[in-house]
Motif scaffolding. Structure first.
Motif, PDB file in Angstrom:
ATOM      1  N   GLN A 169       0.789  -1.201  -0.046  1.00  0.00           N
ATOM      2  CA  GLN A 169      -0.248  -0.193  -0.049  1.00  0.00           C
ATOM      3  C   GLN A 169       1.105   1.214  -0.155  1.00  0.00           C
ATOM      4  O   GLN A 169       2.093   1.364   0.325  1.00  0.00           O
ATOM      5  CB  GLN A 169      -0.896  -0.027   1.092  1.00  0.00           C
ATOM      6  CG  GLN A 169      -0.326   0.156   2.408  1.00  0.00           C
ATOM      7  CD  GLN A 169      -1.367   0.008   3.659  1.00  0.00           C
ATOM      8  OE1 GLN A 169      -2.434  -0.604   3.390  1.00  0.00           O
ATOM      9  NE2 GLN A 169      -1.034   0.725   4.851  1.00  0.00           N
ATOM     10  N   TYR A 170       0.284   2.102  -0.282  1.00  0.00           N
ATOM     11  CA  TYR A 170       0.889   3.785  -0.450  1.00  0.00           C
ATOM     12  C   TYR A 170       0.069   4.856   0.239  1.00  0.00           C
ATOM     13  O   TYR A 170      -1.328   4.773  -0.273  1.00  0.00           O
ATOM     14  CB  TYR A 170       1.020   4.099  -1.726  1.00  0.00           C
ATOM     15  CG  TYR A 170       2.084   5.289  -1.744  1.00  0.00           C
ATOM     16  CD1 TYR A 170       3.586   5.238  -1.779  1.00  0.00           C
ATOM     17  CD2 TYR A 170       1.483   6.628  -2.077  1.00  0.00           C
ATOM     18  CE1 TYR A 170       4.315   6.301  -1.764  1.00  0.00           C
ATOM     19  CE2 TYR A 170       2.245   7.765  -1.966  1.00  0.00           C
ATOM     20  CZ  TYR A 170       3.633   7.530  -1.942  1.00  0.00           C
ATOM     21  OH  TYR A 170       4.703   8.756  -1.962  1.00  0.00           O
ATOM     22  N   GLU A 180       6.523  23.250  11.603  1.00  0.00           N
ATOM     23  CA  GLU A 180       7.272  24.359  11.100  1.00  0.00           C
ATOM     24  C   GLU A 180       7.667  24.170   9.490  1.00  0.00           C
ATOM     25  O   GLU A 180       8.374  24.761   8.949  1.00  0.00           O
ATOM     26  CB  GLU A 180       8.530  24.443  11.878  1.00  0.00           C
ATOM     27  CG  GLU A 180       8.195  24.938  13.428  1.00  0.00           C
ATOM     28  CD  GLU A 180       9.435  25.156  14.015  1.00  0.00           C
ATOM     29  OE1 GLU A 180      10.712  24.925  13.540  1.00  0.00           O
ATOM     30  OE2 GLU A 180       9.595  25.402  15.267  1.00  0.00           O
ATOM     31  N   ASP A 181       6.902  23.062   9.165  1.00  0.00           N
ATOM     32  CA  ASP A 181       7.321  22.906   7.420  1.00  0.00           C
ATOM     33  C   ASP A 181       6.117  22.300   6.699  1.00  0.00           C
ATOM     34  O   ASP A 181       5.195  21.853   7.190  1.00  0.00           O
ATOM     35  CB  ASP A 181       8.433  21.661   7.378  1.00  0.00           C
ATOM     36  CG  ASP A 181       8.905  21.599   6.304  1.00  0.00           C
ATOM     37  OD1 ASP A 181       8.556  21.545   5.234  1.00  0.00           O
ATOM     38  OD2 ASP A 181      10.335  21.942   6.182  1.00  0.00           O
ATOM     39  N   ASN A 182       6.089  22.700   5.596  1.00  0.00           N
ATOM     40  CA  ASN A 182       4.731  22.282   4.975  1.00  0.00           C
ATOM     41  C   ASN A 182       4.815  21.085   4.212  1.00  0.00           C
ATOM     42  O   ASN A 182       3.892  20.360   3.633  1.00  0.00           O
ATOM     43  CB  ASN A 182       4.690  23.233   3.745  1.00  0.00           C
ATOM     44  CG  ASN A 182       4.032  24.653   4.215  1.00  0.00           C
ATOM     45  OD1 ASN A 182       3.074  24.577   5.223  1.00  0.00           O
ATOM     46  ND2 ASN A 182       4.328  25.778   3.707  1.00  0.00           N
ATOM     47  N   ASN A 183       5.804  20.300   4.309  1.00  0.00           N
ATOM     48  CA  ASN A 183       6.212  18.845   3.894  1.00  0.00           C
ATOM     49  C   ASN A 183       5.063  17.769   4.332  1.00  0.00           C
ATOM     50  O   ASN A 183       4.795  18.033   5.584  1.00  0.00           O
ATOM     51  CB  ASN A 183       7.596  18.437   3.880  1.00  0.00           C
ATOM     52  CG  ASN A 183       8.538  19.055   2.964  1.00  0.00           C
ATOM     53  OD1 ASN A 183       7.892  19.301   1.900  1.00  0.00           O
ATOM     54  ND2 ASN A 183       9.757  19.376   3.344  1.00  0.00           N
ATOM     55  N   LYS A 184       4.758  16.937   3.482  1.00  0.00           N
ATOM     56  CA  LYS A 184       3.619  15.860   3.894  1.00  0.00           C
ATOM     57  C   LYS A 184       4.297  14.583   4.170  1.00  0.00           C
ATOM     58  O   LYS A 184       5.438  14.338   3.640  1.00  0.00           O
ATOM     59  CB  LYS A 184       2.418  15.921   2.989  1.00  0.00           C
ATOM     60  CG  LYS A 184       2.015  17.199   3.289  1.00  0.00           C
ATOM     61  CD  LYS A 184       0.630  17.350   2.165  1.00  0.00           C
ATOM     62  CE  LYS A 184       0.361  18.735   2.206  1.00  0.00           C
ATOM     63  NZ  LYS A 184      -0.545  19.302   0.988  1.00  0.00           N
ATOM     64  N   ASN A 185       3.882  13.546   4.929  1.00  0.00           N
ATOM     65  CA  ASN A 185       4.606  12.403   5.072  1.00  0.00           C
ATOM     66  C   ASN A 185       4.059  11.282   3.931  1.00  0.00           C
ATOM     67  O   ASN A 185       2.765  10.906   4.106  1.00  0.00           O
ATOM     68  CB  ASN A 185       4.435  11.802   6.388  1.00  0.00           C
ATOM     69  CG  ASN A 185       5.271  10.530   6.938  1.00  0.00           C
ATOM     70  OD1 ASN A 185       6.098  10.379   6.046  1.00  0.00           O
ATOM     71  ND2 ASN A 185       4.941  10.093   7.969  1.00  0.00           N
ATOM     72  N   ASN A 186       4.624  10.905   3.027  1.00  0.00           N
ATOM     73  CA  ASN A 186       4.023   9.858   2.163  1.00  0.00           C
ATOM     74  C   ASN A 186       4.902   8.661   2.427  1.00  0.00           C
ATOM     75  O   ASN A 186       6.080   8.381   2.848  1.00  0.00           O
ATOM     76  CB  ASN A 186       4.586  10.055   0.648  1.00  0.00           C
ATOM     77  CG  ASN A 186       3.789  11.605   0.376  1.00  0.00           C
ATOM     78  OD1 ASN A 186       2.633  11.842   0.492  1.00  0.00           O
ATOM     79  ND2 ASN A 186       4.512  12.437  -0.668  1.00  0.00           N
ATOM     80  N   ILE A 187       4.073   7.504   2.494  1.00  0.00           N
ATOM     81  CA  ILE A 187       4.515   6.210   3.278  1.00  0.00           C
ATOM     82  C   ILE A 187       4.220   5.042   2.134  1.00  0.00           C
ATOM     83  O   ILE A 187       2.972   5.017   2.056  1.00  0.00           O
ATOM     84  CB  ILE A 187       3.901   6.006   4.473  1.00  0.00           C
ATOM     85  CG1 ILE A 187       4.181   7.068   5.518  1.00  0.00           C
ATOM     86  CG2 ILE A 187       4.450   4.793   5.004  1.00  0.00           C
ATOM     87  CD1 ILE A 187       3.432   6.972   6.719  1.00  0.00           C
ATOM     88  N   PHE A 188       5.235   4.174   1.917  1.00  0.00           N
ATOM     89  CA  PHE A 188       5.040   2.954   0.928  1.00  0.00           C
ATOM     90  C   PHE A 188       5.104   1.803   2.088  1.00  0.00           C
ATOM     91  O   PHE A 188       6.114   1.957   2.831  1.00  0.00           O
ATOM     92  CB  PHE A 188       6.045   3.115   0.228  1.00  0.00           C
ATOM     93  CG  PHE A 188       6.298   1.526  -0.643  1.00  0.00           C
ATOM     94  CD1 PHE A 188       5.112   1.271  -1.476  1.00  0.00           C
ATOM     95  CD2 PHE A 188       7.198   0.714  -0.429  1.00  0.00           C
ATOM     96  CE1 PHE A 188       5.209   0.147  -1.976  1.00  0.00           C
ATOM     97  CE2 PHE A 188       7.254  -0.630  -0.958  1.00  0.00           C
ATOM     98  CZ  PHE A 188       6.017  -0.966  -1.922  1.00  0.00           C
TER      99      PHE A 188
END
Length: 196
Positions: A169-170, A180-188
């Protein structure tokens, strides 16, 4: 008022699952596996980036038709690489971030139910709750840097062979992972488990 709505929703879900369980329409699927996180964050003193980790938990398959409800609960732990910059010197270390994942998926059985080989696809929303961050000396990263709650959307496939199940899954991060950052956590993630 908002908490009361959440409690009512959880009670309704539990009643639905309990009713189907009593009627024999629930399959229980405990799993373990590996996950690979891709978030990155930085500030003036340090960088942090997601790495590999592991997870353990279970899914339910609620319903006897080809289309079914697939809630779950997982403990997930993954490594975050820390890089600290001080007077043109780079220090590296790693820490652990622990999350509770509560996927709320809808599944579809693409093959004949009850066969030796079954292929299922699924997708839905994944609420993630921060459980803790292992703090490291000399690094400006702790649980106060990570959002307590974030939301993802996932899609994947389960392949059942007899009583075993294999999972791929992804998850796409929909909300910020670090405060403090706009990055998102994508997970494989990949996993293996049993079907009961």
């Amino acid at each position: 008022m908002k908490n009361l709505k959440i409690i009512k929703s959880l009670i309704a879900i539990l009643l639905f699952v309990a009713t189907n369980f009593v009627m024999g329409q629930v399959r229980f699927s405990p799993k373990v596996g590996l996950n690979f996180s891709s978030f990155k964050g930085d500030n003036s003193n340090s960088d942090v980036e997601g790495r590999m980790g592991w997870h353990v938990g279970a899914d339910l398959r609620v319903g006897e038709s080809s289309l079914y409800f697939r809630p779950g609960a997982y403990f997930q732990s993954f490594t975050a690489r820390l890089i600290n910059y001080d007077a043109n010197t780079e220090f590296r270390d790693e820490t652990k971030i622990n999350m509770l994942k509560l996927p709320m998926d809808v599944g579809l059985n693409l093959t004949r139910a009850g066969g030796f080989l079954e292929v299922h696809v699924f997708g839905g929303l994944v609420p993630n709750i921060l459980l803790g961050v292992r703090e490291k000396n000399n690094f400006y990263f702790d649980k106060d840097k990570v959002k307590t709650f974030n939301l993802g959307a996932n899609a994947g496939v389960d392949v059942d062979v007899a009583f075993l199940t294999f999972n791929l899954q992804y998850e796409w991060g929909l909300t910020k992972f670090l405060k403090e950052d706009n990055n998102k956590n994508n997970i494989f993630a990949i996993g293996v488990g049993f079907n009961f």
